[in-house]
Design a protein around this motif. Structure first.
Motif, short mmCIF file in Angstrom:
data_model
loop_
_atom_site.label_atom_id
_atom_site.label_comp_id
_atom_site.label_asym_id
_atom_site.label_seq_id
_atom_site.Cartn_x
_atom_site.Cartn_y
_atom_site.Cartn_z
N ASP B 584 0.95 -1.22 0.01
CA ASP B 584 -0.08 0.11 -0.02
C ASP B 584 0.80 1.35 0.05
O ASP B 584 1.56 1.42 1.10
CB ASP B 584 -1.06 0.03 1.29
N ASP B 585 0.77 2.07 -1.24
CA ASP B 585 1.99 3.24 -1.33
C ASP B 585 1.53 4.07 -0.14
O ASP B 585 2.31 5.18 -0.17
CB ASP B 585 2.06 3.57 -2.72
N SER B 586 0.37 4.33 0.25
CA SER B 586 0.03 5.38 1.02
C SER B 586 0.43 5.21 2.53
O SER B 586 0.61 6.10 3.41
CB SER B 586 -1.44 5.59 1.15
N LEU B 587 0.89 3.87 2.64
CA LEU B 587 1.27 3.50 4.03
C LEU B 587 2.93 3.31 4.12
O LEU B 587 3.52 3.59 5.02
CB LEU B 587 0.69 2.37 4.61
N CYS B 588 3.57 2.88 3.00
CA CYS B 588 5.11 2.26 3.02
C CYS B 588 5.87 3.34 3.28
O CYS B 588 5.60 4.60 2.62
CB CYS B 588 5.33 1.40 1.77
N THR B 589 6.77 3.25 3.97
CA THR B 589 7.86 4.30 4.47
C THR B 589 9.32 3.76 3.80
O THR B 589 10.20 4.58 3.75
CB THR B 589 8.13 4.48 6.05
N GLY B 590 9.30 2.66 3.13
CA GLY B 590 10.44 2.21 2.54
C GLY B 590 11.47 1.53 3.35
O GLY B 590 12.60 1.84 3.08
#
Lengths: 197, 609
Positions: B584-590
């Motif tokens: 989920d790209d709105s949650l991932c911080t890498g």
């Protein structure tokens, strides 16, 4: 005017800002406001809510079951969770995008929110579903969920506030670099509703 | 008079400022934290504010300031009061010169706490007066009155709030700054007979306190915030006694059910006895609506006994009201309706009997955020100790959520700093168990250092894991000694956790970034092999403080859909869409933890195609 408003979603989705904008807009109109919201541990990915009560003769910031004029659901399952608060004839505004909890991912669930939306539509007459993935993509930002839902809530008439009230409070409460995007989100929500989607 | 839309805690802070508070000290804890933060933000130049390292120290700093004649507020949550009890119980005998208000926020539910303890009870135990506001506006005004009573009677007073008062919002009428109280500070005047506690002083003070509290019971009967409503009740033989936030629930219920004689108790201790007697006169039955302990209920039963009043008192003890958890408008409406013999009309869009058809709702226990470094720390320890007999003693903070599946890395959690002692106790009885204690950086300073010294002195064998994310994350990111910032806005020398541990005498102290997975695991393995007390400091900032614009994705061509990532680390950003793992790209911080454990090397950054 008395309005009971429930905002609900998952911690981190921006329900608090939307709640602040509604209270700010009501205050600008001289309407008394009381509110209550989830703060603390549940903000870490848990179910969160804001209760907002506009108008005179309100003792308690919390809303009783069956007393909400409108539920603004930032997530389909969370909107269903709050449905017992909706009064007969009340309005539901809900985002179509599910947020999958870790528990569901672990269980291999395919939770996608659709059965939640079906349930709301079956039980409630006045429902507006916002296709947020499409809206965010059309608007070119994932940060507009709260303004989209707020815009739809205003247009539904169930808030008792007008679009100009929200625009004014955006100008006074939100950094100017976000104004244009937020205005576009409000406008987008209006168009969606005008088209009767 | 100005108006502002304020949170209850902000209103309490503004009330303290209007009362001319000179010093505020506290330790963060939900639901109390915003009081001190707001004073720090809004304070006049001559107000001093600090996050103390714990509630005990805050109470002592507050006592010292109050000895000089300063007006003081000390802030904490209800379990923080337990930490501050030692100085408080003696301070009650010594008393104060300047007004001293102890703000304690209770947490019915509990929503964000270990206990459902009731500070109204504590006030009775410590013999201190207690103020218990019901609304945000009342909290603003009442805290100013609390300072007056404190100064007049030279005693610290409790100002007890609960979550819904502290975290409720309302439009508040505020005093203009010109109308604020200005407190002149006399300074500390040496007098060993007054400021040095000795048995003889305590005996005399005890008699004075009992006399004073008897007097206060009368004074509070005339206090405008204790009052009787609805003398013209439709139910002349029935009454409702309530206080705190439950008063607002009761008022809402009575709007619907009809007028009933009501006693509002704003000073649960000393209890306004004369007023209560007046309330009880002519009644047959009284229902007590309160949260946490049956404090009002007990007092009324006592008063009925003392004055031989033929009134039945109902509440938690009689089984008429549930004994634990929060009240709600609906629960109170139900309690009062059955007390009055009425039925409630259902106005819900989805009637009660239809709710059974509701689909199964997603369960959302609070979890560590996506990218939280604590997840990596727990996972590293879990992997390093796989197959060995272990106990993982947790502590209070965000990292308590390391208990959630699939990490399952918190075997015990008791109170601030307790994990260290528990690990030692287990090891003394189970010498074949590898004992770990996890503690956050703020909790380390607040409560863990004595436990480390105890371990070293008593030859324990354990591994301390400090989860240092450079903030007090759970309560909303307050600074602490390790951050080098103060609430007065000063930048100061950072207190080094590593330095403290080495100073205590630990031979094995290593600091490592938990997001470097292999290094983190090997550090734990080496620590576990050493005898004695070892410490690992996992240092990586809270993702809410150091914002990341990185984001990883799953290369679906490489992904073998084994779901090890989901099964092993349970990051909220790892979700299933159309039966495939996606991020989920709105949650991932890498943060990269999942990419380091993926057996197919399918997770990566922008070049991951």
């Amino acid at each position: 005017m008395n309005k009971n408003i429930v905002l609900c979603g998952v911690g981190g989705q921006g329900t608090v800002l939307a709640s602040k904008l509604i209270s700010g807009a009501a205050m600008n109109r001289g309407i008394p406001v009381k509110s209550a919201e989830t703060i603390g541990m549940a903000q870490r990915g848990g179910s969160v809510f804001s209760h907002l009560r506009l108008g005179d003769n309100v003792d308690c910031p919390m809303i009783a079951k069956g007393a909400a004029d409108i539920i603004i659901g930032f997530e389909p399952g969370e909107a269903v969770r709050m449905l017992p608060y909706l009064k007969r004839g009340g309005q539901v505004i809900v985002s179509s995008k599910p947020v999958m909890p870790v528990t569901a991912a672990l269980a291999g669930s395919n939770y996608n929110g659709s059965e939640m939306l079906d349930y709301i539509k079956a039980k409630v007459d006045n429902v507006i579903v916002i296709d947020t993935p499409k809206a965010c993509s059309d608007l070119g930002s994932t940060k507009v969920l709260n303004l989209l839902l707020l815009g739809a809530a205003v247009e539904s008439g169930a808030l008792g506030l007008c679009s100009e009230d929200i625009r004014q409070v955006i100008v006074s409460r939100i950094p100017s670099r976000f104004h244009e995007l937020n205005f576009r989100a409000l406008e987008y929500a209006k168009n969606v509703i005008d088209k009767g989607v | 008079m100005g108006q502002e839309f304020l949170m209850g805690n902000e209103a309490i802070a503004m009330g303290a400022i209007a009362a001319g508070v000179n010093l505020v000290a506290g330790y963060p804890g939900t639901p109390s934290t915003e009081v001190l933060e707001t004073v720090a933000k809004r304070r006049p130049d001559n107000t001093y504010v600090e996050w103390s390292i714990n509630e005990k120290v805050a109470m002592e700093v507050g006592a010292g300031a109050a000895y000089t004649g300063a007006r003081v507020m000390v802030t904490m949550k209800q379990v923080g009061l337990n930490v501050a009890t030692d100085p408080l119980m003696s301070l009650e005998y010594i008393g104060v010169k300047g007004g001293m208000v102890i703000l304690v926020a209770d947490d019915p539910g509990p929503i964000s706490s270990q206990t459902e303890q009731d500070t109204r009870h504590f006030s009775r135990f410590s013999k201190l007066p207690c103020f218990d506001p019901s609304t945000v506006q009342e909290a603003y005004e009442m805290v100013q009155e609390a300072f007056e009573y404190s100064e007049k009677y030279r005693t610290p007073v409790f100002f007890r709030s609960t979550t819904r008062v502290s975290h409720g919002y309302a439009v508040v009428d505020l005093k203009e700054p010109n109308d604020y109280h200005v407190n002149s500070i006399e300074g500390f005047v040496k007098d060993t007979k007054r400021w040095v506690i000795f048995p003889k002083l305590s005996y005399q003070a005890h008699m004075d306190i009992e006399k004073r509290n008897k007097e206060l019971a009368g004074v509070f009967s005339a206090y405008s915030r204790n009052y009787i409503l609805n003398d013209d009740s439709k139910f002349p033989a029935k009454g409702i006694a309530t206080g705190g936030f439950s008063f607002t629930y009761a008022c809402e219920a009575l709007r619907e059910l009809g007028s009933v004689k009501l006693l509002k108790v704003s000073t649960p201790h000393p209890f306004p006895e004369e007023l209560a007697v007046k309330f009880l006169a002519g009644l047959d039955e009284v229902l007590c609506i309160e949260e946490l302990d049956p404090v009002i209920e007990r007092e009324l039963i006592y008063i009925c006994g003392k004055y031989q009043l033929p009134v039945k008192i109902y509440g938690k003890m009689s089984g008429h009201v549930h004994t634990a958890g929060e009240n709600s408008i609906d629960s109170v409406k139900g309690n009062i309706a059955s007390f009055l013999g009425l039925t409630i009309t259902d106005s819900a869009a989805v009637a009660g009997n239809e709710l059974a058809e509701m689909p199964v709702l997603p369960v959302r226990p609070p979890v560590l955020c996506a990218g939280c470094p604590h997840r990596a720390s727990f996972y590293a320890v879990k992997q390093a100790m796989k197959g060995k007999k272990t106990i993982f003693c947790g502590d209070i903070g965000c990292y308590t959520m390391g208990n959630a599946m699939p990490l399952d890395m918190v075997d015990t959690c008791l109170c601030m700093g307790a994990g260290l002692g528990i690990a030692q106790g287990v090891r003394h009885m189970e010498p074949d168990t590898a004992c770990f204690a996890f503690v956050g950086d703020s909790t380390f300073f607040a409560a863990a250092i004595p436990g480390v010294i105890n371990a070293v002195y008593n030859q324990a064998n354990m591994t301390l894991v400090v989860l240092d994310n450079s903030t007090t994350a759970m309560t909303g990111h307050q600074p602490h000694p390790g951050t080098g910032q103060t609430m007065m806005g000063d930048v100061v020398d950072k207190v080094s956790i590593e330095g403290i541990l080495k100073g205590i005498g630990l031979k094995f102290v290593e600091t490592v970034d938990p997001l470097q997975y292999d290094k983190a695991v090997s550090t734990v393995t080496r620590a576990a092999e050493q005898p004695g007390v070892k410490a690992i400091i996992f240092k990586s900032p809270c993702i809410a403080i150091v914002k990341s614009d990185k984001c990883l994705s799953v290369n679906q061509d490489k992904c073998i859909n084994c779901r090890k990532c989901i099964r092993e680390i349970g990051c909220p950003a790892l979700i299933i869409r159309d039966d495939r793992v996606v991020i989920d790209d709105s949650l991932c911080t890498g943060c990269g933890l999942c990419s380091q454990i993926c057996p197919a090397l399918a997770i990566g950054g922008e070049d991951n195609e």
